[in-house]
Design an enzyme around this catalytic site. Structure first.
Site, short mmCIF file in Angstrom:
data_model
loop_
_atom_site.label_atom_id
_atom_site.label_comp_id
_atom_site.label_asym_id
_atom_site.label_seq_id
_atom_site.Cartn_x
_atom_site.Cartn_y
_atom_site.Cartn_z
N ARG A 230 0.85 -1.19 0.00
CA ARG A 230 0.00 0.00 0.00
C ARG A 230 0.88 1.24 0.00
O ARG A 230 1.91 1.28 0.66
CB ARG A 230 -0.89 0.03 1.25
CG ARG A 230 -2.16 -0.82 1.11
CD ARG A 230 -3.15 -0.19 0.13
NE ARG A 230 -4.35 -0.98 -0.05
CZ ARG A 230 -4.55 -1.88 -1.02
NH1 ARG A 230 -3.61 -2.15 -1.89
NH2 ARG A 230 -5.70 -2.52 -1.12
N GLU A 259 -2.90 8.11 -5.41
CA GLU A 259 -2.98 7.47 -6.73
C GLU A 259 -4.10 8.12 -7.53
O GLU A 259 -5.14 8.45 -6.95
CB GLU A 259 -3.25 5.97 -6.57
CG GLU A 259 -2.07 5.28 -5.89
CD GLU A 259 -2.28 3.76 -5.70
OE1 GLU A 259 -3.21 3.19 -6.30
OE2 GLU A 259 -1.50 3.17 -4.96
N HIS A 278 -0.15 0.53 -9.89
CA HIS A 278 -0.98 -0.36 -9.06
C HIS A 278 -1.45 -1.58 -9.88
O HIS A 278 -2.66 -1.81 -10.04
CB HIS A 278 -2.17 0.39 -8.46
CG HIS A 278 -2.71 -0.25 -7.22
ND1 HIS A 278 -3.19 0.45 -6.15
CD2 HIS A 278 -2.83 -1.56 -6.86
CE1 HIS A 278 -3.61 -0.37 -5.21
NE2 HIS A 278 -3.40 -1.61 -5.62
N1 LIG Z 1 -0.49 -4.08 -5.30
C1 LIG Z 1 -1.65 -4.69 -5.30
O1 LIG Z 1 -2.39 -4.62 -6.27
C2 LIG Z 1 -2.06 -5.53 -4.13
C3 LIG Z 1 -2.82 -6.69 -4.34
C4 LIG Z 1 -3.20 -7.45 -3.23
C5 LIG Z 1 -2.84 -7.04 -1.95
N2 LIG Z 1 -2.13 -5.90 -1.79
C6 LIG Z 1 -1.68 -5.48 -0.45
O2 LIG Z 1 -0.63 -6.35 -0.01
C7 LIG Z 1 -0.56 -6.33 1.41
C8 LIG Z 1 -0.43 -7.74 1.96
O3 LIG Z 1 -1.59 -8.49 1.64
P1 LIG Z 1 -1.81 -9.99 2.19
O4 LIG Z 1 -2.98 -10.53 1.48
O5 LIG Z 1 -0.53 -10.73 2.22
O6 LIG Z 1 -2.25 -9.66 3.69
P2 LIG Z 1 -2.20 -10.63 4.97
O7 LIG Z 1 -3.20 -10.06 5.92
O8 LIG Z 1 -2.30 -12.05 4.59
O9 LIG Z 1 -0.73 -10.37 5.54
C9 LIG Z 1 -0.33 -9.16 6.13
C10 LIG Z 1 0.76 -9.49 7.14
O10 LIG Z 1 1.27 -8.26 7.69
C11 LIG Z 1 1.52 -8.47 9.08
N3 LIG Z 1 1.57 -7.18 9.74
C12 LIG Z 1 0.53 -6.41 10.16
N4 LIG Z 1 1.01 -5.28 10.74
C13 LIG Z 1 2.37 -5.36 10.68
C14 LIG Z 1 3.43 -4.51 11.11
N5 LIG Z 1 3.17 -3.35 11.73
N6 LIG Z 1 4.70 -4.91 10.87
C15 LIG Z 1 4.97 -6.08 10.23
N7 LIG Z 1 4.01 -6.95 9.82
C16 LIG Z 1 2.73 -6.58 10.04
C17 LIG Z 1 0.39 -9.37 9.54
O11 LIG Z 1 0.72 -10.08 10.72
C18 LIG Z 1 0.24 -10.30 8.33
O12 LIG Z 1 1.00 -11.48 8.51
C19 LIG Z 1 -1.81 -5.57 1.85
O13 LIG Z 1 -1.44 -4.23 2.12
C20 LIG Z 1 -2.71 -5.60 0.62
O14 LIG Z 1 -3.63 -4.53 0.62
C21 LIG Z 1 -1.72 -5.14 -2.84
O1 LIG Z 2 -6.67 -3.78 -8.84
C1 LIG Z 2 -7.37 -3.61 -7.84
O2 LIG Z 2 -8.60 -3.65 -7.84
C2 LIG Z 2 -6.66 -3.36 -6.46
C3 LIG Z 2 -5.96 -4.60 -5.99
C4 LIG Z 2 -5.45 -4.62 -4.58
O3 LIG Z 2 -4.81 -3.47 -4.19
C5 LIG Z 2 -6.49 -5.09 -3.60
O4 LIG Z 2 -6.69 -4.46 -2.56
O5 LIG Z 2 -7.08 -6.15 -3.85
#
Ligand SMILES: NC(=O)c1ccc[n+]([C@@H]2O[C@H](COP(=O)([O-])OP(=O)(O)OC[C@H]3O[C@@H](n4cnc5c(N)ncnc54)[C@H](O)[C@@H]3O)[C@@H](O)[C@H]2O)c1
Ligand SMILES: O=C(O)CC[C@@H](O)C(=O)O
Length: 526
Positions: A230, A259, A278
């Site tokens: 994020r 964004e 993104h």
């Molecule tokens: N770029 C994209 O399009 C995209 C797509 C999917 C997810 N994401 C983002 O990726 C990230 C991870 O997603 P996920 O599905 O693996 O989530 P998840 O909930 O499975 O994992 C997140 C991890 O972060 C840990 N965490 C929470 N606070 C923390 C801190 N202060 N320090 C260290 N670790 C901490 C949690 O214990 C957990 O293990 C999220 O921010 C999600 O929004 C981005």
């Molecule tokens: O492409 C998207 O819709 C955002 C994806 C990702 O950041 C999510 O939160 O699932």
């Protein structure tokens, strides 16, 4: 027939499922005022990250039963407003895990081998093999920050590429990290020792600008950092300076503080930085996964069935839900509160259902309490369905007990969390039909409703403490809304619970714990 509005581009596989039960309108260019005007006709709304579902839209959605977010993050939905109106909000916590993890790996390799700039130079007609000498990832150290779903997959792939793995995740057990081939370390050590750092954590008040100038200064000049989680977890201004000054070797970003990315010093940097718009979830497979996952849930809810990934309302039959709903909120609030008091990683979680809650029918309250406990770590990724599995994976032992003999209130809940930093407990009950009250903190009787910003102190009951605490809060311009002291004996140990109008600024807790007689202080945001 029901009507569903799809207001962001969604894969056709999802639309086909929705069309089984409803008339579907796809309108992906609506302005907020246009959405407010038409939303009243619809039973369901399906979105991606493009539509901001505000309180105003929710209030105009008089027929709305469900809002489906095809993706993980529900930061673009006013979930509390939806909950107040009984609208189910669902997401797809796992549909794009692989896509996001593969994007992070692709960013790491592209950055190491300067692929975007090398590609552009060949297309310009050049043949420059000197400028684009890269670095191998084999035998290098990758620091994974956040070892959840995406971080774990990245770790697995990186391990197969011969990388050494460090991980920082305060909510994960050492055993779980070791299973993934990672050495669990603190963040300071991770940033000092890693050649590559990849972020996979939610954006929360604690993680905002987690990677700031101070952290960047601790990195090696050869370190490269990747953020596909994020925007805002890295301080972008500080990152641009660190790259310009050669403090670190480079960065690859998919997400930004704001964004789309507009004017930014990041854009004027050279081949050290890669920027994508993104794209983490933007694979055909992930878009099909999230569209199907969320469309099936919308279909089910419109057919009167429970949703499997509801972020706000559990999948219970309407009559059980009706009965338990106020207590679900109580359980979730108490879980969240005791998780914050315990801080860090919780190993043992005791849930005691008391009074008239001491029946099998109240079992969903245990899940709700667990969901609240895990909220600090997982935010919107924890729901009523995965809370148990997430707790298991994190090595949290959940013990459920029942005590019908406790009769202070019709029904009450007592939660106790034991973690790496100690044990804390909280008890709560409902006053009237649904007003939540905290009735005990760490064994000290109190009677306060929970508040968004709270401060708890453990102190010696003696004259002058309340005055000193009030002056410290005043000097930080924090307004006290209410205050109550709970004690067992006069001039013995006591707990103070303060509801505050403002969040507590950094540095105030260390001032508070310097007051003679105050042993500990905890801030809680609910
Ligand atoms: N770029 C994209 O399009 C995209 C797509 C999917 C997810 N994401 C983002 O990726 C990230 C991870 O997603 P996920 O599905 O693996 O989530 P998840 O909930 O499975 O994992 C997140 C991890 O972060 C840990 N965490 C929470 N606070 C923390 C801190 N202060 N320090 C260290 N670790 C901490 C949690 O214990 C957990 O293990 C999220 O921010 C999600 O929004 C981005
Ligand atoms: O492409 C998207 O819709 C955002 C994806 C990702 O950041 C999510 O939160 O699932």
């Amino acid at each position: 027939m029901s009507k569903i509005l799809v207001s962001d581009p969604i894969d056709q596989a999802g639309i086909d499922i929705l069309s089984q039960v409803a008339a579907v309108d796809v309108k992906t260019t609506l302005k907020p005022e246009e959405l407010i005007e038409i939303i009243g006709e619809y039973d369901a709304l399906m979105i991606r990250s493009g539509t901001r579902v505000t309180q105003e839209i929710i209030e105009a959605g008089t027929q709305l039963k469900i809002i489906g977010r095809a993706g993980v993050g529900v930061d673009n939905v006013d979930v509390p407003a939806a909950t107040r109106k009984g609208i189910v909000v669902v997401n797809s916590p796992e549909g794009n895990t692989i896509a996001a993890a593969e994007h992070a790996i692709a960013m790491m390799l592209s950055m190491s081998r300067h692929i975007p700039d090398a590609n552009a130079s060949v297309k310009r007609g050049e043949w420059d093999r000197k400028t684009f000498v890269g670095a191998e990832v084999y035998k290098k150290t990758l620091g994974v920050v956040g070892l959840g779903k995406i971080g774990s997959h990245v770790a697995n792939v990186a391990k197969a590429m011969g990388m050494k793995l460090l991980a920082f995740d305060p909510f994960i057990s050492r055993e779980r990290a070791e299973q993934l081939g990672c050495q669990l370390v603190d963040l300071d050590l991770l940033v000092q020792q890693s050649d590559y750092i990849t972020l996979h954590i939610p954006k929360t008040p604690e993680t905002t600008h987690l990677i700031n100038a101070e952290m960047l200064a601790k990195m090696k000049p050869t370190t490269r950092i990747i953020n596909c989680a994020r925007g805002g977890i890295i301080d972008e201004q500080a990152l641009a300076v660190a790259i310009q000054q050669g403090q670190i070797a480079g960065a690859a970003l998919d997400v930004y503080e704001s964004e789309p990315l507009k004017d930014s010093p990041l854009k004027s940097l050279g081949k050290e930085i890669i920027l994508t718009p993104h794209l983490g979830a933007s694979t055909t497979e992930a878009q099909v996964n999230v569209a199907i996952d969320v469309a099936e849930q919308i279909r089910d809810v419109l057919l009167g069935l429970p949703a499997r990934s509801a972020v706000n309302i559990p999948g219970l039959s309407p009559d059980v839900l009706q009965e338990l709903k106020p207590y679900m909120q109580l359980a979730e609030t108490l879980g969240n509160l005791v998780g914050q008091l315990a801080g860090g990683r919780v190993e043992l979680f005791n849930v005691r259902l008391q009074g008239e809650l001491a029946t099998n029918k109240s079992q969903p309250l245990v899940i709700a309490a667990l969901k609240g406990l895990l909220y600090q770590a997982l935010r919107e990724r924890v729901n009523y369905v995965n809370a148990n599995i997430e707790a298991k994976e994190r090595g949290i032992r959940v013990i459920e007990t029942r005590d019908a003999s406790v009769r202070d209130y019709a029904g009450s809940l007592h939660l106790e969390a034991t973690g790496t930093l100690g044990t804390h407990s909280v008890t709560g009950a409902l006053l009237g039909e649904k007003e939540i009250h905290l009735t005990d903190i760490d064994g000290f009787p109190i009677n306060v409703p929970p508040n968004k910003h709270m401060l708890f102190t453990l102190h010696r009951d003696m004259p002058g403490i309340i005055g000193k605490l009030g002056s410290i809060l005043g000097s930080f311009n924090v307004n006290i809304a209410s205050m109550q002291v709970g004690r067992k004996i006069v001039r013995g140990d006591a707990v103070m619970a303060l509801s505050l109008d403002d969040p507590l600024p950094d540095g105030i807790l260390s001032e508070i714990t310097k007051v003679p007689g105050i042993r500990d202080a905890y801030t809680v945001t609910l």
